[in-house]
Design a protein around this motif. Structure first.
Motif, PDB file in Angstrom:
ATOM      1  N   GLU A   1       0.929  -1.249   0.045  1.00 42.80           N
ATOM      2  CA  GLU A   1      -0.236  -0.057   0.036  1.00 42.80           C
ATOM      3  C   GLU A   1       0.806   1.260   0.146  1.00 42.80           C
ATOM      4  O   GLU A   1       0.590   2.289  -0.511  1.00 42.80           O
ATOM      5  N   ASN A   2       1.927   1.337   0.735  1.00 40.50           N
ATOM      6  CA  ASN A   2       2.959   2.211   0.789  1.00 40.50           C
ATOM      7  C   ASN A   2       4.369   1.773   0.565  1.00 40.50           C
ATOM      8  O   ASN A   2       4.590   0.750   1.195  1.00 40.50           O
ATOM      9  N   VAL A   3       5.112   2.676  -0.109  1.00 37.79           N
ATOM     10  CA  VAL A   3       6.504   2.346  -0.242  1.00 37.79           C
ATOM     11  C   VAL A   3       7.238   3.429   0.135  1.00 37.79           C
ATOM     12  O   VAL A   3       6.943   4.599  -0.407  1.00 37.79           O
ATOM     13  N   ILE A   4       8.166   3.376   0.941  1.00 42.42           N
ATOM     14  CA  ILE A   4       9.029   4.522   1.367  1.00 42.42           C
ATOM     15  C   ILE A   4      10.561   4.159   1.321  1.00 42.42           C
ATOM     16  O   ILE A   4      11.064   3.271   1.451  1.00 42.42           O
ATOM     17  N   PHE A   5      11.565   5.061   0.343  1.00 44.14           N
ATOM     18  CA  PHE A   5      12.746   5.006   0.350  1.00 44.14           C
ATOM     19  C   PHE A   5      13.347   5.662   1.201  1.00 44.14           C
ATOM     20  O   PHE A   5      13.158   6.913   1.444  1.00 44.14           O
ATOM     21  N   TYR A   6      14.443   5.027   1.914  1.00 45.46           N
ATOM     22  CA  TYR A   6      15.321   5.872   2.754  1.00 45.46           C
ATOM     23  C   TYR A   6      16.816   5.832   2.761  1.00 45.46           C
ATOM     24  O   TYR A   6      17.225   4.512   2.359  1.00 45.46           O
ATOM     25  N   GLY A   7      17.521   6.647   2.988  1.00 54.18           N
ATOM     26  CA  GLY A   7      18.845   6.792   3.010  1.00 54.18           C
ATOM     27  C   GLY A   7      19.672   7.987   3.486  1.00 54.18           C
ATOM     28  O   GLY A   7      18.980   9.018   3.394  1.00 54.18           O
ATOM     29  N   ALA A   8      20.700   8.015   3.646  1.00 56.35           N
ATOM     30  CA  ALA A   8      21.582   9.104   4.367  1.00 56.35           C
ATOM     31  C   ALA A   8      22.918   9.080   3.392  1.00 56.35           C
ATOM     32  O   ALA A   8      23.565   8.246   3.285  1.00 56.35           O
ATOM     33  N   GLY A   9      23.489  10.432   3.067  1.00 61.27           N
ATOM     34  CA  GLY A   9      24.421  10.658   2.324  1.00 61.27           C
ATOM     35  C   GLY A   9      24.535   9.895   0.924  1.00 61.27           C
ATOM     36  O   GLY A   9      23.609   9.775   0.204  1.00 61.27           O
ATOM     37  N   PRO A  10      25.690   9.011   0.780  1.00 57.91           N
ATOM     38  CA  PRO A  10      25.475   8.349  -0.460  1.00 57.91           C
ATOM     39  C   PRO A  10      24.424   7.202  -0.525  1.00 57.91           C
ATOM     40  O   PRO A  10      23.819   6.992  -1.497  1.00 57.91           O
ATOM     41  N   CYS A  11      23.738   6.844   0.518  1.00 59.99           N
ATOM     42  CA  CYS A  11      22.680   6.085   0.552  1.00 59.99           C
ATOM     43  C   CYS A  11      21.571   6.989   0.392  1.00 59.99           C
ATOM     44  O   CYS A  11      20.327   6.417  -0.213  1.00 59.99           O
TER      45      CYS A  11
END
Length: 312
Positions: free
Chosen positions: A117-127
């Motif tokens: 139902e929901n998709v969240i993409f997450y990362g910090a810096g290069p990620c």
């Protein structure tokens, strides 16, 4: 199928690197899937709820930031009942690898993201760069990025001299320029410290109709570490998933930094550097009244002594 939360995530902190990787692979195989992506990357999927967190993390980052030595998504499985797809890298690779391209191509072709139902993409810096770049594989996804790079292509960001050894990577082919890859996202959020010049310049490249940029002044160059220390990251991810994150709600969350010593020390250092003793005094008085803070007590005493000398 929902998983038992009582023993998840397991504590992997005492394992050797080889044992750790094997255990992560086994968790994926038992609860979803595990897929090696060449020498430097891997994907671990844990199936649970109908919200999916796609997190990009380096193995060194997991070892440094997680008390259980497990990916961020595993914590969201336990606390929120989400599903988790952890895309891991050995070192800072910006996930620029043909095997990673192929992995997301296959997920798209298989309709993998359509199952949630929901998709969240997450990362910090290069990620964070990778979270934006690969979000194009799931149109309508939500994206949370902490101080992401837009690209390391020197023709675009020649002003960023922090990663000279990475300039040879290809940032012009597929999944290349991260700000363009979020055009199909439902909404994306960029968090950055405006006083960190390189991070602020990259954040400006993400200015889009569907992007909110949130300032975190005096929080430095390791925003993920700071948010984890303040226990804000799960709340931020939940707010993104539920479309609740806006300027007002973010400011309310960030009030937690009032009790976060690293932030308070950076703020005091800035006031001292700018020779603003009255504001420094107010800050020290506030902190000393609320917290055990010997450094601020000493600085307050020094400021008061300077005032006494001036008045004599």
């Amino acid at each position: 199928m929902a998983q038992s939360k009582s023993s998840f995530p397991p504590d992997l902190s005492k394992l050797s690197r080889g044992e750790w990787l094997m255990q992560l692979r086994d968790i994926g195989n038992n609860k979803g899937f595990s897929e090696p992506l060449g020498k430097h990357h891997a994907g671990i999927f844990v199936e649970d709820g109908d919200t999916l967190l796609v997190s990009f993390e380096s193995m060194a980052g997991i070892e440094a930031l997680s008390s259980t030595r497990t990916p961020i998504g595993f914590d969201m499985v336990r606390s929120h009942g989400w599903s988790s797809l952890s895309v891991l890298s050995h070192g800072d690779t910006w996930f620029r690898d043909a095997r990673v391209f192929g992995f997301f191509d296959q997920l798209l072709d298989d309709g993998f993201f359509d199952e949630f139902e929901n998709v969240i993409f997450y990362g910090a810096g290069p990620c964070g760069y990778a979270a934006a770049a690969y979000s194009v594989a799931a149109p309508g996804a939500r994206v949370l990025m902490l101080q992401p790079q837009a690209t390391l292509d020197p023709r675009v960001t020649e002003w960023d001299d922090r990663f000279p050894e990475q300039r040879r990577r290809d940032f012009t082919s597929r999944y290349g320029f991260a700000p363009d890859m979020i055009d199909a996202a439902h909404h994306a959020h960029v968090l950055y410290d405006p006083h960190e010049r390189m991070d602020a310049m990259h954040s400006a490249l993400f200015e889009r109709r569907n992007v909110s940029r949130h300032r975190m002044p005096y929080m430095g160059t390791a925003l993920q570490s700071e948010l984890i220390a303040m226990d804000l990251l799960p709340s931020l991810l939940a707010a993104v998933a539920e479309d609740r994150l806006d300027t007002a709600s973010f400011a309310q969350m960030l009030r937690a930094r009032r009790n976060h010593p690293p932030y308070l020390r950076r703020l005091l250092a800035r006031l001292d550097a700018e020779e603003r003793p009255e504001l420094a005094r107010i800050l020290c008085q506030n902190v000393v009244a609320r917290m055990h803070a010997p450094r601020f007590r000493r600085r307050l005493a020094a400021l008061e002594a300077e005032d006494d000398q001036v008045s004599q």
